[in-house]
Design an enzyme around this catalytic site. Sequence first.
Site, mmCIF file in Angstrom:
data_model
loop_
_atom_site.group_PDB
_atom_site.id
_atom_site.type_symbol
_atom_site.label_atom_id
_atom_site.label_comp_id
_atom_site.label_asym_id
_atom_site.label_seq_id
_atom_site.Cartn_x
_atom_site.Cartn_y
_atom_site.Cartn_z
ATOM 1 N N VAL A 23 -1.922 6.375 -6.352
ATOM 2 C CA VAL A 23 -1.371 7.630 -6.859
ATOM 3 C C VAL A 23 -2.459 8.515 -7.476
ATOM 4 C CG1 VAL A 23 0.028 8.564 -8.749
ATOM 5 C CG2 VAL A 23 1.003 6.950 -7.171
ATOM 6 N N THR A 98 2.188 0.129 -13.580
ATOM 7 C CA THR A 98 3.321 -0.308 -14.415
ATOM 8 C C THR A 98 4.033 -1.429 -13.656
ATOM 9 O OG1 THR A 98 4.602 1.519 -13.449
ATOM 10 C CG2 THR A 98 3.753 1.852 -15.672
ATOM 11 N N GLU A 158 5.874 10.870 -9.788
ATOM 12 C CA GLU A 158 5.243 11.096 -8.480
ATOM 13 C C GLU A 158 6.142 10.506 -7.390
ATOM 14 O OE1 GLU A 158 2.468 12.785 -7.433
ATOM 15 O OE2 GLU A 158 3.491 12.273 -5.577
ATOM 16 N N PHE A 159 6.251 11.228 -6.272
ATOM 17 C CA PHE A 159 7.140 10.790 -5.191
ATOM 18 C C PHE A 159 6.402 10.518 -3.870
ATOM 19 C CE2 PHE A 159 9.598 13.422 -8.138
ATOM 20 C CZ PHE A 159 10.617 12.542 -8.483
ATOM 21 N N LEU A 160 5.052 10.520 -3.904
ATOM 22 C CA LEU A 160 4.334 10.341 -2.637
ATOM 23 C C LEU A 160 4.585 8.949 -2.067
ATOM 24 C CD1 LEU A 160 1.659 8.335 -3.050
ATOM 25 C CD2 LEU A 160 0.689 10.358 -4.078
ATOM 26 N N PHE A 256 14.524 7.486 6.772
ATOM 27 C CA PHE A 256 14.789 6.215 6.101
ATOM 28 C C PHE A 256 15.969 5.469 6.711
ATOM 29 C CE2 PHE A 256 13.257 4.172 2.139
ATOM 30 C CZ PHE A 256 11.987 4.676 2.187
ATOM 31 N N CYS A 267 6.372 -0.415 -5.117
ATOM 32 C CA CYS A 267 7.265 0.344 -5.997
ATOM 33 C C CYS A 267 8.755 0.052 -5.836
ATOM 34 C CB CYS A 267 6.998 1.829 -5.835
ATOM 35 S SG CYS A 267 5.386 2.242 -6.544
ATOM 36 N N LYS A 328 3.853 -1.863 5.005
ATOM 37 C CA LYS A 328 4.195 -0.929 6.087
ATOM 38 C C LYS A 328 2.876 -0.538 6.750
ATOM 39 C CE LYS A 328 4.233 3.349 3.388
ATOM 40 N NZ LYS A 328 5.000 4.544 3.060
ATOM 41 N N ARG A 335 1.019 -5.443 -1.760
ATOM 42 C CA ARG A 335 1.824 -5.785 -2.939
ATOM 43 C C ARG A 335 3.310 -5.839 -2.542
ATOM 44 N NH1 ARG A 335 -0.372 -1.351 -7.155
ATOM 45 N NH2 ARG A 335 -0.483 -0.152 -5.236
HETATM 46 P P1 NAD Z 1 -3.025 1.097 -8.512
HETATM 47 O O1 NAD Z 1 -3.087 -0.276 -9.061
HETATM 48 O O2 NAD Z 1 -3.355 1.327 -7.082
HETATM 49 O O3 NAD Z 1 -4.028 2.040 -9.332
HETATM 50 C C1 NAD Z 1 -4.147 2.067 -10.711
HETATM 51 C C2 NAD Z 1 -5.620 2.227 -11.065
HETATM 52 O O4 NAD Z 1 -5.744 2.465 -12.465
HETATM 53 C C3 NAD Z 1 -6.467 0.981 -10.772
HETATM 54 O O5 NAD Z 1 -7.519 1.336 -9.906
HETATM 55 C C4 NAD Z 1 -6.959 0.544 -12.152
HETATM 56 O O6 NAD Z 1 -8.255 -0.013 -12.113
HETATM 57 C C5 NAD Z 1 -6.943 1.856 -12.904
HETATM 58 N N1 NAD Z 1 -6.858 1.731 -14.359
HETATM 59 C C6 NAD Z 1 -5.956 1.013 -15.078
HETATM 60 N N2 NAD Z 1 -6.151 1.216 -16.400
HETATM 61 C C7 NAD Z 1 -7.179 2.081 -16.506
HETATM 62 C C8 NAD Z 1 -7.848 2.668 -17.612
HETATM 63 N N3 NAD Z 1 -7.468 2.406 -18.877
HETATM 64 N N4 NAD Z 1 -8.905 3.496 -17.377
HETATM 65 C C9 NAD Z 1 -9.296 3.771 -16.106
HETATM 66 N N5 NAD Z 1 -8.693 3.245 -15.020
HETATM 67 C C10 NAD Z 1 -7.644 2.410 -15.218
HETATM 68 O O7 NAD Z 1 -1.588 1.644 -8.867
HETATM 69 P P2 NAD Z 1 -0.771 2.804 -8.103
HETATM 70 O O8 NAD Z 1 -0.134 2.251 -6.894
HETATM 71 O O9 NAD Z 1 -1.640 4.001 -7.989
HETATM 72 O O10 NAD Z 1 0.404 3.059 -9.155
HETATM 73 C C11 NAD Z 1 0.157 3.724 -10.375
HETATM 74 C C12 NAD Z 1 1.484 4.174 -10.938
HETATM 75 O O11 NAD Z 1 2.065 5.152 -10.086
HETATM 76 C C13 NAD Z 1 2.540 3.079 -11.091
HETATM 77 O O12 NAD Z 1 3.314 3.329 -12.242
HETATM 78 C C14 NAD Z 1 3.398 3.262 -9.865
HETATM 79 O O13 NAD Z 1 4.717 2.791 -10.048
HETATM 80 C C15 NAD Z 1 3.392 4.762 -9.707
HETATM 81 N N6 NAD Z 1 3.637 5.241 -8.332
HETATM 82 C C16 NAD Z 1 3.016 4.636 -7.299
HETATM 83 C C17 NAD Z 1 3.205 5.118 -6.003
HETATM 84 C C18 NAD Z 1 2.542 4.451 -4.818
HETATM 85 O O14 NAD Z 1 2.831 4.833 -3.694
HETATM 86 N N7 NAD Z 1 1.679 3.470 -5.005
HETATM 87 C C19 NAD Z 1 4.006 6.250 -5.787
HETATM 88 C C20 NAD Z 1 4.628 6.862 -6.887
HETATM 89 C C21 NAD Z 1 4.414 6.333 -8.163
HETATM 90 C C1 UGA Z 2 8.225 4.699 -1.905
HETATM 91 C C2 UGA Z 2 9.000 6.024 -1.903
HETATM 92 O O1 UGA Z 2 9.324 6.374 -0.558
HETATM 93 C C3 UGA Z 2 8.157 7.137 -2.524
HETATM 94 O O2 UGA Z 2 8.914 8.338 -2.591
HETATM 95 C C4 UGA Z 2 7.754 6.707 -3.924
HETATM 96 O O3 UGA Z 2 6.904 7.672 -4.516
HETATM 97 C C5 UGA Z 2 7.028 5.390 -3.857
HETATM 98 O O4 UGA Z 2 7.864 4.392 -3.224
HETATM 99 C C6 UGA Z 2 6.686 4.870 -5.207
HETATM 100 O O5 UGA Z 2 7.375 5.138 -6.170
HETATM 101 O O6 UGA Z 2 5.690 4.157 -5.225
HETATM 102 P P1 UGA Z 2 6.270 3.648 -0.462
HETATM 103 O O7 UGA Z 2 6.389 2.462 -1.358
HETATM 104 O O8 UGA Z 2 4.919 4.162 -0.149
HETATM 105 O O9 UGA Z 2 7.098 4.880 -1.080
HETATM 106 O O10 UGA Z 2 6.948 3.254 0.905
HETATM 107 P P2 UGA Z 2 8.232 3.703 1.734
HETATM 108 O O11 UGA Z 2 7.832 4.549 2.864
HETATM 109 O O12 UGA Z 2 9.287 4.211 0.840
HETATM 110 O O13 UGA Z 2 8.696 2.303 2.313
HETATM 111 C C7 UGA Z 2 9.192 1.307 1.439
HETATM 112 C C8 UGA Z 2 9.608 0.093 2.239
HETATM 113 O O14 UGA Z 2 10.742 0.400 3.046
HETATM 114 C C9 UGA Z 2 8.548 -0.429 3.188
HETATM 115 O O15 UGA Z 2 8.582 -1.834 3.193
HETATM 116 C C10 UGA Z 2 8.970 0.147 4.542
HETATM 117 O O16 UGA Z 2 8.517 -0.574 5.640
HETATM 118 C C11 UGA Z 2 10.469 0.094 4.410
HETATM 119 N N1 UGA Z 2 11.171 1.081 5.276
HETATM 120 C C12 UGA Z 2 11.025 2.403 5.055
HETATM 121 C C13 UGA Z 2 12.006 0.626 6.281
HETATM 122 O O17 UGA Z 2 12.160 -0.598 6.485
HETATM 123 N N2 UGA Z 2 12.675 1.538 7.057
HETATM 124 C C14 UGA Z 2 12.551 2.877 6.853
HETATM 125 O O18 UGA Z 2 13.208 3.653 7.593
HETATM 126 C C15 UGA Z 2 11.705 3.317 5.831
#
Ligand code: NAD
Ligand code: UGA
Length: 447
Positions: A23, A98, A158-160, A256, A267, A328, A335
């Site tokens: 993110v 988190t 964030e919703f990416l 979806f 997530c 995916k 994770r």
């Molecule tokens: P991630 O583990 O990929 O990245 C987090 C990064 O933060 C790591 O590289 C870590 O080393 C760094 N970090 C932690 N504490 C730190 C500090 N004190 N100073 C500097 N760097 C530090 O995690 P992520 O997947 O990016 O997720 C982050 C948050 O965003 C989570 O709460 C998650 O739920 C949310 N989120 C994730 C996604 C997604 O697609 N992964 C989408 C929407 C929201």
């Molecule tokens: C998801 C949400 O789509 C994002 O909007 C959100 O920001 C994010 O979680 C988050 O909070 O981290 P992401 O985890 O990247 O995004 O993946 P998705 O594309 O949502 O897929 C989630 C799971 O559902 C995967 O295992 C995927 O393979 C599965 N999936 C998805 C299906 O089995 N079928 C579908 O049609 C879509």
Amino acid sequence: MSPDGRATRGDRRSVAVIGAGYVGLPSAATLANFGHRVVLAERDPRRLAALRSGRMPIVEPGLDDLVADAVAAGNLRFVESSVDAVAGAEFVFLCVPTPMSADGSADLSYVEAAAKEIASNLAPGTIVVNKSTVPVGSATTVEQFIGRTDIMVVSNPEFLREGSAVHDSLNPDRIVVGADDAGAAAKVGELFASSGAPLIVTDATTSETIKYASNAFLATKLSFVNALAGLCEEVGADARDVLLGLGYDKRIGFEFLRPGPGWGGSCLPKDTRALLHTAQEAGYDFSLLAGAIASNDEQLERVVSKVVTACGGSLDGAAVAVWGLTFKANTDDRRDSPSLDISHRLAGLGAVVQAFDPTVDADADGDGDGEGGPEDLQDLQLRADPYDAATGARALVVLTEWDEFRWLDFSRVLAVMAEPNIVDARNLLDPAAVRRMGFSYTGIGRQ
Ligand code: NAD
Ligand code: UGA
């Protein structure tokens, strides 16, 4: 905000982003591409070193160009310490993990640590933005961690999606900002004005709830789709056509609706459980969500059963090829991956799991035996290519929808397998084509 509810273009701002993960990195690069001056703090030395040498620490299509453009424009730089990053920043985005605690709640320890680290180095009036997914009430909690009355904390979930993070960051469906101070919320909204996305300004509790509600809804939708696919198998309907018929209804939509091995990732699993935990703490019986989570576990088990059946009723000592380990396609993130979960279950039933994934180095320790890879892959035999994985296998299981799997030489796959059984948990292959070649084929929700 403009009369049509869209954010209006704002000024160039100084922004710090803490955490260069899935993110933080796309978000920082996007804000920099919107013209803001962004400093990104990452404490993991390997991630930081990669960024500083122009390499991406994660697999995310298009991210390298977005980051390179931002760096070349002088709008993005990388530092190790969050304390250094926040010096002079008007906005500080927390993008730290988190993860799920043992009781299902969101673990705020990274958020707490980051907030406390930066607290004394924030300029008066700085707005701290929770972009990490945090439970209801966390804006107040983070204010308490920071312990200063001159700092405001705003929620901006964030919703990416991984795999399309660049597109999603640059073209968000909506920007949600939650704060008790409407002025602070408006300032955060303005940072994203270039996106042209609808801006929803609300209180922090509502904003935090929107994030969990979105992921819980998506998870519930997928559990419905997967359960429906199971029903289709029983009654002889084709789930893909059923879902096509559903999708044309604009209230349902096509997004979806793909049946699969179960939903996973970093997530959806943790956020659904965290929301359930929040509901339980509030004394609310959210049995629908509990059902969606339980149904997902059934889906993983259903795929395992298909493999057991394909192998004649027992996996004891059976070589099983697994294609795809990430949760995916188009990401290296494993994770909470359904592919991994299913692979471990297969190994637990005695199968020798021969796994290939394009993002996994099959020879991480350099001795060529497919062992000694990352900790989460210890019970699997890693293979360098899909044919190698299929060699000697009694069943081939397609678990991640990597596009390249479609275009392989299936006559070669057939020749190397011990028995010609395919379980396609992503409905990626053409059943008629592979059956013509002599494979037995089992998909999800199709005959
Ligand atoms: P991630 O583990 O990929 O990245 C987090 C990064 O933060 C790591 O590289 C870590 O080393 C760094 N970090 C932690 N504490 C730190 C500090 N004190 N100073 C500097 N760097 C530090 O995690 P992520 O997947 O990016 O997720 C982050 C948050 O965003 C989570 O709460 C998650 O739920 C949310 N989120 C994730 C996604 C997604 O697609 N992964 C989408 C929407 C929201
Ligand atoms: C998801 C949400 O789509 C994002 O909007 C959100 O920001 C994010 O979680 C988050 O909070 O981290 P992401 O985890 O990247 O995004 O993946 P998705 O594309 O949502 O897929 C989630 C799971 O559902 C995967 O295992 C995927 O393979 C599965 N999936 C998805 C299906 O089995 N079928 C579908 O049609 C879509």
